[in-house]
Design an enzyme around this catalytic site. Structure first.
Site, PDB file in Angstrom:
ATOM      1  N   SER A   1       0.834  -1.192   0.000  1.00  0.00           N
ATOM      2  CA  SER A   1       0.000   0.000   0.000  1.00  0.00           C
ATOM      3  C   SER A   1       0.877   1.254   0.000  1.00  0.00           C
ATOM      4  O   SER A   1       1.694   1.433  -0.895  1.00  0.00           O
ATOM      5  CB  SER A   1      -0.960  -0.047   1.189  1.00  0.00           C
TER       6      SER A   1
ATOM      7  N   GLU B   1     -10.169  -4.475  -5.181  1.00  0.00           N
ATOM      8  CA  GLU B   1      -9.751  -3.409  -4.273  1.00  0.00           C
ATOM      9  C   GLU B   1      -9.643  -2.070  -5.000  1.00  0.00           C
ATOM     10  O   GLU B   1      -9.487  -2.010  -6.223  1.00  0.00           O
ATOM     11  CB  GLU B   1      -8.445  -3.768  -3.577  1.00  0.00           C
TER      12      GLU B   1
ATOM     13  N   HIS C   1      -7.493  -5.903   0.166  1.00  0.00           N
ATOM     14  CA  HIS C   1      -6.295  -5.062   0.179  1.00  0.00           C
ATOM     15  C   HIS C   1      -5.293  -5.558   1.223  1.00  0.00           C
ATOM     16  O   HIS C   1      -5.601  -5.626   2.406  1.00  0.00           O
ATOM     17  CB  HIS C   1      -6.712  -3.618   0.481  1.00  0.00           C
TER      18      HIS C   1
END
Length: 307
Positions: A152, A241, A271
């Site tokens: 991320s 996602e 995610h």
């Protein structure tokens, strides 16, 4: 503690409400951090992995080392955690990093980089740069034997770090392992939320990290930085996602720049499901895939090391 094979519907039913409560834009950052850290207690470090508290780049860090024999030529993974640059910690990713160490057979160095909004951009990137350089200057690793990984925001940070290392120091890491990388915080998602992330929270994180900076700065949005010359890149994202379209765009841009890319798309996960690899078999499988990619990359010795 042994792995638990939770069915995907049950895992989603448990995690959805947890993330909805924890990652809420109206909660103070310190409360979000405490809630996410508390949830990490359910995710154990695999047996045979030693966790050592150290300092790296003048920041608290951990070295997670497997019991397997070290490679003949020292190699390592530098891992940068996700959390929108505003939450996440050594604790939230300790299980993931432990599994990565066990499956690569390499020590994994995790850095507690400074978080926004208290420390906006470029604090996290500066800390990551200092950590990598210390692995080279103080720990004896060659730059081309260090893989950089992250998820991320940490995936975006890993990409920005590689770009900075090449531009400033002439260091090219062995590879990048990116789990649903947030490579452009300026880009708005097409949908309001997925199982983990929601739009208001993402925008709050992006604003907190940017501070008074320039949103066009490629260190902040590395998708728009120099991609040519990067090492091989692994990208994983789930098709449902919010960051999936951005990951597709990043993979295409890397290929256009002549970078070797391995892009894996899952279905039915969420995610950074790799955080729950100890609980969900399919999440463990995609983490194993990235581990294999990273280990193969660091094993590609330069010609001067052969013979």
């Amino acid at each position: 503690m042994r792995d638990i094979a939770l069915p995907l519907p049950l895992a989603r039913a448990i995690l959805g409400p947890m993330y909805r409560v924890s990652l809420h834009s109206r909660l103070p950052w310190r409360v979000q951090r405490a809630l996410i850290d508390a949830g990490s207690a359910l995710q154990p470090v695999p047996p045979g992995v030693r966790v050592e508290r150290i300092r790296l780049g003048d920041r608290p860090a951990e070295r997670l080392a497997p019991s397997t024999p070290a490679p003949a030529v020292p190699a390592a993974v530098l891992y940068l955690h996700g959390g929108g640059y505003a939450v996440g910690s050594l604790a939230t990713h300790r299980s993931l990093n432990g599994r990565l160490a066990a499956e690569t057979g390499l020590p994994v160095y995790a850095v507690d980089y400074r978080l926004a909004p208290e420390h906006p951009y470029p604090a996290a990137l500066d800390d990551a740069e200092a950590a990598f350089r210390e692995l080279v200057t103080e720990h004896g690793y060659r730059p081309e034997r260090i893989a950089i990984a992250g998820d991320s925001a940490g995936g975006g940070l890993a990409l920005a770090l590689a770009q900075r290392l090449i531009a400033r120091h002439g260091y090219t890491p062995a590879a990048l392992g990116l789990i649903a990388p947030w490579a452009d915080p300026n880009e708005l998602a097409e949908r309001p939320r997925d199982l983990v992330v929601n739009g208001p929270w993402s925008r709050a994180c992006a604003a907190a990290y940017l501070g008074a900076g320039d949103p066009a700065d490629p260190g902040y949005a590395p998708l728009h930085g120099v991609l040519a010359g990067l090492p091989p890149v692994y990208i994983q994202a789930d098709v449902d996602e919010l960051l999936h379209p951005q990951c597709v765009g990043l993979a295409a841009a890397l290929r256009d720049a002549g970078v070797e890319v391995s892009f894996t798309e899952s279905r039915g996960l969420w995610h950074v499901a790799q955080l729950q690899a100890a609980l969900v078999g399919r999440a463990a499988a995609v983490l194993t895939e990235m581990a294999g990619f990273l280990r193969q990359a660091v094993d590609q010795l330069p010609l001067r090391d052969l013979g």
